[in-house]
Design an enzyme around this catalytic site. Structure first.
Site, PDB file in Angstrom:
ATOM      1  N   LYS A 125     -18.360  22.499 -32.260  1.00  0.00           N
ATOM      2  CA  LYS A 125     -16.965  22.578 -31.799  1.00  0.00           C
ATOM      3  C   LYS A 125     -16.110  21.735 -32.735  1.00  0.00           C
ATOM      4  O   LYS A 125     -16.602  20.765 -33.308  1.00  0.00           O
ATOM      5  CB  LYS A 125     -16.853  21.982 -30.386  1.00  0.00           C
ATOM      6  N   HIS A 128     -11.402  17.438 -32.466  1.00  0.00           N
ATOM      7  CA  HIS A 128      -9.946  17.528 -32.330  1.00  0.00           C
ATOM      8  C   HIS A 128      -9.322  16.197 -31.958  1.00  0.00           C
ATOM      9  O   HIS A 128     -10.010  15.192 -31.815  1.00  0.00           O
ATOM     10  CB  HIS A 128      -9.559  18.639 -31.348  1.00  0.00           C
ATOM     11  N   HIS A 131     -10.793  13.805 -29.260  1.00  0.00           N
ATOM     12  CA  HIS A 131     -11.979  12.989 -29.552  1.00  0.00           C
ATOM     13  C   HIS A 131     -11.631  11.693 -30.261  1.00  0.00           C
ATOM     14  O   HIS A 131     -12.406  10.754 -30.282  1.00  0.00           O
ATOM     15  CB  HIS A 131     -12.953  13.766 -30.444  1.00  0.00           C
TER      16      HIS A 131
HETATM   17  N1  ARG Z   1     -19.872  15.176 -25.394  1.00  0.00           N
HETATM   18  C1  ARG Z   1     -19.084  14.839 -24.246  1.00  0.00           C
HETATM   19  C2  ARG Z   1     -17.719  15.513 -24.340  1.00  0.00           C
HETATM   20  O1  ARG Z   1     -17.249  15.806 -25.418  1.00  0.00           O
HETATM   21  C3  ARG Z   1     -18.881  13.361 -24.096  1.00  0.00           C
HETATM   22  C4  ARG Z   1     -20.140  12.582 -23.898  1.00  0.00           C
HETATM   23  C5  ARG Z   1     -19.904  11.373 -23.094  1.00  0.00           C
HETATM   24  N2  ARG Z   1     -21.031  10.510 -22.974  1.00  0.00           N
HETATM   25  C6  ARG Z   1     -21.991  10.565 -22.050  1.00  0.00           C
HETATM   26  N3  ARG Z   1     -22.927   9.665 -22.073  1.00  0.00           N
HETATM   27  N4  ARG Z   1     -21.988  11.498 -21.139  1.00  0.00           N
HETATM   28  O2  ARG Z   1     -17.111  15.730 -23.313  1.00  0.00           O
END
Ligand code: ARG
Length: 563
Positions: A125, A128, A131
């Site tokens: 993805k 953006h 993030h």
């Molecule tokens: N990859 C997830 C997102 O973009 C965030 C991860 C957050 N960290 C976790 N330990 N769940 O929404």
């Protein structure tokens, strides 16, 4: 112990209250003639069953004047405390000049380990602008904790596992283009992902196929794993470009996939504790006692899920790093998810669940319509960073056409301006982008602070080497005193920012230091002053530059030496 702490201790002894409660109510008055510190006694009335005025006058009599305190004044319900300015100035400046670029650092965290998980984008993805919040907030929090003496671990919990990869693999097998994947990986992966959803509307069997692929992935089928690895690698290469630009590195990229084979242990632990419940063939942990929805651990088709991977990650991190704190910098919309995960740890008997902290943040909005979108609704971070550098270069060409290394300065200014925008208000507030504000050299912006720093460095450069000794009693202007008082507060500011996980406290503070320095610069000539005053002012300039540079570094923003 600095002077502020000395005063708080004195008051807390007299009132027989703890340090923290006094620190919370002690104010810095807006005007110098109201004292250096003021204790408003209104909140204390209930506790002591006396009027605020009476408390203030009784307390005022007990705070005797000494080396540190020059005068105490009672005004209504306030105790206004005036410091011995000369002592204060001398101690503060000596302290800062001696500590140099270590000023404000601490050993308070010695022996403690803090894990900071941040950034954590989803592979395949685009990276953006949203993030970026987690990326810059997390980076700053980690730097801050390290500066305060903690051992830190920087983790990027990549979103690289889950049913969506079944879809992606299925999509790639049907419509993927290898060449495109090489040259424009994220675009290609996004394209086929969108196509998958379009086609699946009329052809629901695709969904089943995707589930089967994900199952294969979880069972380590080599063909499937190979493809997934490729997606991960090309995505990570893209992300790393952004991290390079920002000067950000991670100790670990152990993302969700890393825990896929560590879920069984989680299931066993919860099973042994009798915590797992079957619900429509899925396994869940009930969280009724916390009035939370149940936490799904294993789906009905046996597949693992986001929450179970987070549980496995928490166990793994505790075991591997033996952390004193594990900080998750993730958007506030995931607050419920973390409440569930932390409470599951709690009922499973892991006392350290209390050391797991979710640090949330708000949304990103754009004031300039122009800023939005080359390709629809997401704004790619890389585009934003490039644009910021181009615009910064243009500005620098206007204001300092003869500057050397203009590109390098433009990079620091442009990237700094973006980071500053993300860190200029409280985490939970929305971030509003506007080019005019970001690159306004006079406003509340990174370039304003950077420019101030460069101005200070230019004075220091002209002055030659730092005089060994200076007589700080030469510093008698209010502008000097106000600036020194601010510099004195640096340690407290850092503590406060760390305790609240709020880098913006540093941003605000450094901006006011810059503002105070500019006032000083305007009213108190440095190079043209008499020899003794000049020496003292050079020390003050050096101290200010140290604080600005350190503070900005803690935000992840670089300062150019010249601008
Ligand atoms: N990859 C997830 C997102 O973009 C965030 C991860 C957050 N960290 C976790 N330990 N769940 O929404």
């Amino acid at each position: 112990m600095n002077l502020k702490e000395e005063i708080i201790k004195k008051i807390s002894m007299e009132l027989m209250m703890d340090f923290q409660s006094i620190e919370n109510i002690l104010e810095i008055p807006p005007e110098l003639q109201m004292g250096d510190y003021a204790l408003p006694c209104f909140q204390l009335a209930k506790r002591f069953k006396k009027s605020p005025n009476l408390i203030a006058s009784e307390l005022g009599k007990k705070i005797t004047c000494n080396e540190t305190v020059e005068k105490v004044e009672i005004v209504g319900g306030y105790v206004n405390i005036f410091l011995n300015k000369e002592k204060f100035i001398r101690e503060t400046l000596l302290n800062i000049v001696k500590a140099g670029e270590k000023y404000g650092s601490s050993m308070i965290g010695n022996g403690k380990t803090v894990v900071v998980e941040f950034s954590s984008p989803n592979i395949a993805k685009p990276f953006h602008v949203g993030h970026m919040c987690s990326t810059v907030i997390g980076n700053s929090i980690e730097r801050l904790y390290k500066y305060l003496g903690h051992k830190t671990v920087r983790i990027n919990h990549l979103g690289d596992w889950g049913t969506q990869f079944g879809k992606l693999i299925s999509a790639y097998k049907h419509w993927g283009n290898e060449e495109e994947l090489k040259h424009n990986p994220i675009k290609e992966l996004l394209r086929i992902y969108v196509q998958f959803h379009d086609e699946a509307k009329n052809n629901p069997e695709l969904e089943d196929e995707a589930r089967i692929y994900f199952k294969k992935l979880e069972e380590q089928d080599s063909q499937t794993v190979l493809l997934w690895e490729k997606f991960r690698e090309v995505s990570l290469n893209e992300f790393k470009r952004v991290y390079d630009t920002l000067g950000i590195e991670f100790d670990s990229y152990a993302g969700e996939s890393f825990y896929s084979d560590k879920i069984n242990e989680v299931v066993e632990i919860f099973d042994k504790e009798g915590l797992l419940r079957e619900s429509e063939n899925a396994k869940v942990v009930s969280l009724d006692e916390f009035s939370l929805p149940p936490c799904l651990i294993i789906k009905s088709d046996g597949a693992t899920i986001y929450a179970s991977r987070d549980l496995a990650a928490a166990l793994y991190r505790k075991r591997t790093y033996d952390f004193d704190k594990c900080i998750y910098v993730v958007g506030t919309p995931q607050a419920l998810h973390f409440q569930q995960v932390f409470n599951v740890l709690k009922i499973a008997g892991f006392e350290w669940y209390k050391d797991c902290i979710h640090v949330g943040f708000g949304m990103v909005r754009f004031k300039d319509k122009k800023m939005a979108t080359r390709s629809g609704d997401v704004i790619l971070l890389e585009d934003l960073l490039n644009e910021a550098q181009i615009k910064a270069l243009k500005k620098i060409n206007e204001i300092s056409p003869a500057l050397e290394n203009k590109e390098d300065v433009a990079k620091k200014v442009g990237i700094g301006a973006v980071i500053y925008t993300y860190l200029k208000s409280g985490r939970e507030n929305d971030i509003v982008f506007s080019w005019d504000e970001m690159l306004n050299f006079e406003g509340e912006s990174a370039p304003y602070v950077q420019y101030t720093y460069a101005r200070g460095k230019s004075v220091l450069g002209k002055a030659g080497s730092l005089p060994e000794n200076a007589d700080y009693s030469m510093l008698r202007c209010p502008e000097e005193y106000i600036l020194i008082k601010l510099l004195h507060d640096f340690e407290n500011i850092l503590m406060d920012a760390a305790q609240k996980y709020e880098p913006f406290i540093i941003t605000k503070y450094i901006t006011s230091v810059a503002r105070a320095f500019n006032k000083f610069y305007k009213f108190c000539p440095v190079l043209k002053a008499d020899e003794e005053t000049k020496k003292a002012r050079i020390h003050l300039t050096q101290a200010t530059c140290n604080v600005i540079k350190t503070g900005f570094n803690l935000l992840g923003i670089e300062v150019p030496e010249r601008m």
